[in-house]
Design a protein around this motif. Structure first.
Motif, PDB file in Angstrom:
ATOM      1  N   LEU A  73      90.532  73.304  93.929  1.00  0.00           N
ATOM      2  CA  LEU A  73      89.840  72.233  94.533  1.00  0.00           C
ATOM      3  C   LEU A  73      89.829  71.126  93.733  1.00  0.00           C
ATOM      4  CD1 LEU A  73      87.636  70.937  96.418  1.00  0.00           C
ATOM      5  CD2 LEU A  73      86.065  71.755  94.424  1.00  0.00           C
ATOM      6  N   ALA A  74      90.299  71.599  92.457  1.00  0.00           N
ATOM      7  CA  ALA A  74      90.690  70.750  91.037  1.00  0.00           C
ATOM      8  C   ALA A  74      92.115  70.276  91.235  1.00  0.00           C
ATOM      9  CB  ALA A  74      90.612  71.479  89.903  1.00  0.00           C
ATOM     10  N   PRO A  75      93.728  70.909  91.683  1.00  0.00           N
ATOM     11  CA  PRO A  75      94.507  70.463  92.046  1.00  0.00           C
ATOM     12  C   PRO A  75      94.640  69.421  92.999  1.00  0.00           C
ATOM     13  CG  PRO A  75      94.621  72.861  92.021  1.00  0.00           C
ATOM     14  CD  PRO A  75      93.142  72.659  91.309  1.00  0.00           C
ATOM     15  N   ILE A  76      93.654  69.711  93.975  1.00  0.00           N
ATOM     16  CA  ILE A  76      93.804  68.843  95.203  1.00  0.00           C
ATOM     17  C   ILE A  76      93.242  67.277  94.954  1.00  0.00           C
ATOM     18  CG2 ILE A  76      92.555  67.887  97.819  1.00  0.00           C
ATOM     19  CD1 ILE A  76      92.876  71.309  98.121  1.00  0.00           C
ATOM     20  N   LEU A  77      91.950  67.341  94.096  1.00  0.00           N
ATOM     21  CA  LEU A  77      91.201  66.135  93.158  1.00  0.00           C
ATOM     22  C   LEU A  77      92.157  65.419  93.195  1.00  0.00           C
ATOM     23  CD1 LEU A  77      87.479  67.634  93.407  1.00  0.00           C
ATOM     24  CD2 LEU A  77      88.602  66.554  94.675  1.00  0.00           C
ATOM     25  N   ALA A  78      92.627  66.031  91.642  1.00  0.00           N
ATOM     26  CA  ALA A  78      93.637  65.466  90.813  1.00  0.00           C
ATOM     27  C   ALA A  78      95.024  64.338  91.881  1.00  0.00           C
ATOM     28  CB  ALA A  78      94.218  66.372  90.017  1.00  0.00           C
ATOM     29  N   LEU A  79      94.985  65.530  92.577  1.00  0.00           N
ATOM     30  CA  LEU A  79      96.558  64.326  93.678  1.00  0.00           C
ATOM     31  C   LEU A  79      95.638  63.501  94.213  1.00  0.00           C
ATOM     32  CD1 LEU A  79     100.183  65.753  94.493  1.00  0.00           C
ATOM     33  CD2 LEU A  79      98.339  66.812  96.542  1.00  0.00           C
ATOM     34  N   MET A  80      94.884  63.355  94.621  1.00  0.00           N
ATOM     35  CA  MET A  80      93.810  62.533  95.626  1.00  0.00           C
ATOM     36  C   MET A  80      93.833  61.131  95.081  1.00  0.00           C
ATOM     37  SD  MET A  80      91.270  64.812  98.114  1.00  0.00           S
ATOM     38  CE  MET A  80      90.779  63.188  98.415  1.00  0.00           C
ATOM     39  N   ALA A  81      93.612  61.980  93.021  1.00  0.00           N
ATOM     40  CA  ALA A  81      93.343  61.303  92.030  1.00  0.00           C
ATOM     41  C   ALA A  81      94.858  60.062  91.763  1.00  0.00           C
ATOM     42  CB  ALA A  81      92.857  61.202  91.186  1.00  0.00           C
ATOM     43  N   ILE A  82      95.399  60.852  91.751  1.00  0.00           N
ATOM     44  CA  ILE A  82      97.099  60.138  91.783  1.00  0.00           C
ATOM     45  C   ILE A  82      97.362  59.261  92.855  1.00  0.00           C
ATOM     46  CG2 ILE A  82      99.160  60.628  91.989  1.00  0.00           C
ATOM     47  CD1 ILE A  82      98.650  63.062  89.726  1.00  0.00           C
ATOM     48  N   VAL A  83      97.301  60.174  94.179  1.00  0.00           N
ATOM     49  CA  VAL A  83      97.344  59.034  95.535  1.00  0.00           C
ATOM     50  C   VAL A  83      96.609  57.414  95.383  1.00  0.00           C
ATOM     51  CG1 VAL A  83      97.700  58.286  97.253  1.00  0.00           C
ATOM     52  CG2 VAL A  83      98.609  60.597  96.271  1.00  0.00           C
ATOM     53  N   GLY A  84      96.421  57.825  95.374  1.00  0.00           N
ATOM     54  CA  GLY A  84      94.235  56.698  94.757  1.00  0.00           C
ATOM     55  C   GLY A  84      94.958  55.417  94.405  1.00  0.00           C
ATOM     56  N   VAL A  85      95.035  56.324  92.869  1.00  0.00           N
ATOM     57  CA  VAL A  85      95.908  54.958  91.894  1.00  0.00           C
ATOM     58  C   VAL A  85      97.219  54.356  92.256  1.00  0.00           C
ATOM     59  CG1 VAL A  85      96.892  55.130  88.900  1.00  0.00           C
ATOM     60  CG2 VAL A  85      94.511  56.010  89.648  1.00  0.00           C
ATOM     61  N   TYR A  86      97.791  54.719  92.667  1.00  0.00           N
ATOM     62  CA  TYR A  86      99.188  54.614  93.064  1.00  0.00           C
ATOM     63  C   TYR A  86      99.380  53.756  93.813  1.00  0.00           C
ATOM     64  CZ  TYR A  86     103.963  54.414  95.275  1.00  0.00           C
ATOM     65  OH  TYR A  86     104.369  54.131  95.850  1.00  0.00           O
ATOM     66  N   MET A 118      84.901  81.362  99.337  1.00  0.00           N
ATOM     67  CA  MET A 118      84.683  80.507  98.700  1.00  0.00           C
ATOM     68  C   MET A 118      86.055  81.530  97.029  1.00  0.00           C
ATOM     69  SD  MET A 118      82.873  78.407  98.521  1.00  0.00           S
ATOM     70  CE  MET A 118      81.617  77.993  96.457  1.00  0.00           C
ATOM     71  N   LYS A 119      86.453  82.167  97.397  1.00  0.00           N
ATOM     72  CA  LYS A 119      88.159  82.632  97.095  1.00  0.00           C
ATOM     73  C   LYS A 119      89.479  81.325  96.791  1.00  0.00           C
ATOM     74  CE  LYS A 119      90.916  85.444 100.834  1.00  0.00           C
ATOM     75  NZ  LYS A 119      91.102  86.410 100.633  1.00  0.00           N
ATOM     76  N   HIS A 120      89.017  80.920  96.881  1.00  0.00           N
ATOM     77  CA  HIS A 120      90.644  79.764  96.833  1.00  0.00           C
ATOM     78  C   HIS A 120      89.459  78.200  96.733  1.00  0.00           C
ATOM     79  CE1 HIS A 120      92.684  81.796  99.632  1.00  0.00           C
ATOM     80  NE2 HIS A 120      92.451  81.209 101.036  1.00  0.00           N
ATOM     81  N   LEU A 121      88.274  78.399  96.142  1.00  0.00           N
ATOM     82  CA  LEU A 121      87.318  77.727  95.246  1.00  0.00           C
ATOM     83  C   LEU A 121      88.445  76.818  93.649  1.00  0.00           C
ATOM     84  CD1 LEU A 121      85.276  75.921  95.422  1.00  0.00           C
ATOM     85  CD2 LEU A 121      84.189  76.972  93.516  1.00  0.00           C
ATOM     86  N   TYR A 122      89.169  77.995  93.317  1.00  0.00           N
ATOM     87  CA  TYR A 122      90.495  77.299  92.662  1.00  0.00           C
ATOM     88  C   TYR A 122      91.485  75.841  92.929  1.00  0.00           C
ATOM     89  CZ  TYR A 122      93.893  80.489  94.453  1.00  0.00           C
ATOM     90  OH  TYR A 122      95.151  80.529  95.131  1.00  0.00           O
TER      91      TYR A 122
END
Ligand SMILES: [Zn+2]
Length: 173
Positions: free
Chosen positions: A7-20, A1-5
């Motif tokens: 998760l936010a940048p990955i989700l943001a990246l996925m959202a950008i790719v989705g919109v693109y 769980m120490k890499h949980l931080y």
């Protein structure tokens, strides 16, 4: 769980790719529309067919004469010779030239029994009478002259005087 931080940048990246991706799929080229070939030989007859209107014929000329005039009650014009419809419209035109476009001439007689001599052309649907007696004399004269100039000798134009003054127009033999 120490890499949980992360998760936010990955989700943001996925959202950008989705919109693109959505934008990309929306920018497909608009399909081309080819209009059907325009026909070169578009004749007047084709045009009338398209409008579903018959070319101007004898019945239409007759209807126009009825529309452009008033008729004294009882006047029978239904079997009028087609040439008389054309002549009648020339008379209407003469009235308009002298009295103005709004003047509505009155037809006082067509084929109406028993007001005419036995051999009258009225009974052969070859004569009509126009009312002129309420028109000032100078205008009356001008109308008769115009009608004579336009229709003689194919038609006989008679300015009948007297009590039942009128303009008689008949088809010559
Ligand atoms: Zn007459």
């Amino acid at each position: 769980m120490k890499h949980l931080y992360l998760l936010a940048p990955i989700l943001a990246l996925m959202a950008i790719v989705g919109v693109y991706w959505l934008i990309k799929t929306n920018s497909r080229p608009i399909p081309r529309y080819d209009s059907p070939e325009t026909e070169e030989d578009w004749s007047a007859e084709d045009y009338y067919k398209h409008l579903n209107v018959k070319p101007f014929g004898g019945r239409e000329v007759h209807r126009l004469l009825i529309k452009r005039t008033k008729q004294k009650p009882g006047v029978y014009l239904e079997s009028l010779e087609p040439a008389m419809d054309t002549a009648g419209l020339e008379v209407v035109n003469a009235f308009h030239q002298v009295m103005g476009d709004d003047y509505v001439p009155v037809i006082t007689s067509g084929n109406d029994w028993p007001y005419h001599a036995k051999k009258s052309k009225h009974y052969a649907n070859k004569a009509i009478d126009f009312r002129i007696k309420y028109i000032p004399f100078e205008n009356r004269k001008e109308i008769v002259e115009k009608v004579q100039k336009q229709l003689e000798p194919r038609f006989r134009i008679i300015w009948e005087r007297g009590e039942a003054e009128h303009l008689h127009v008949e088809l010559a033999d």
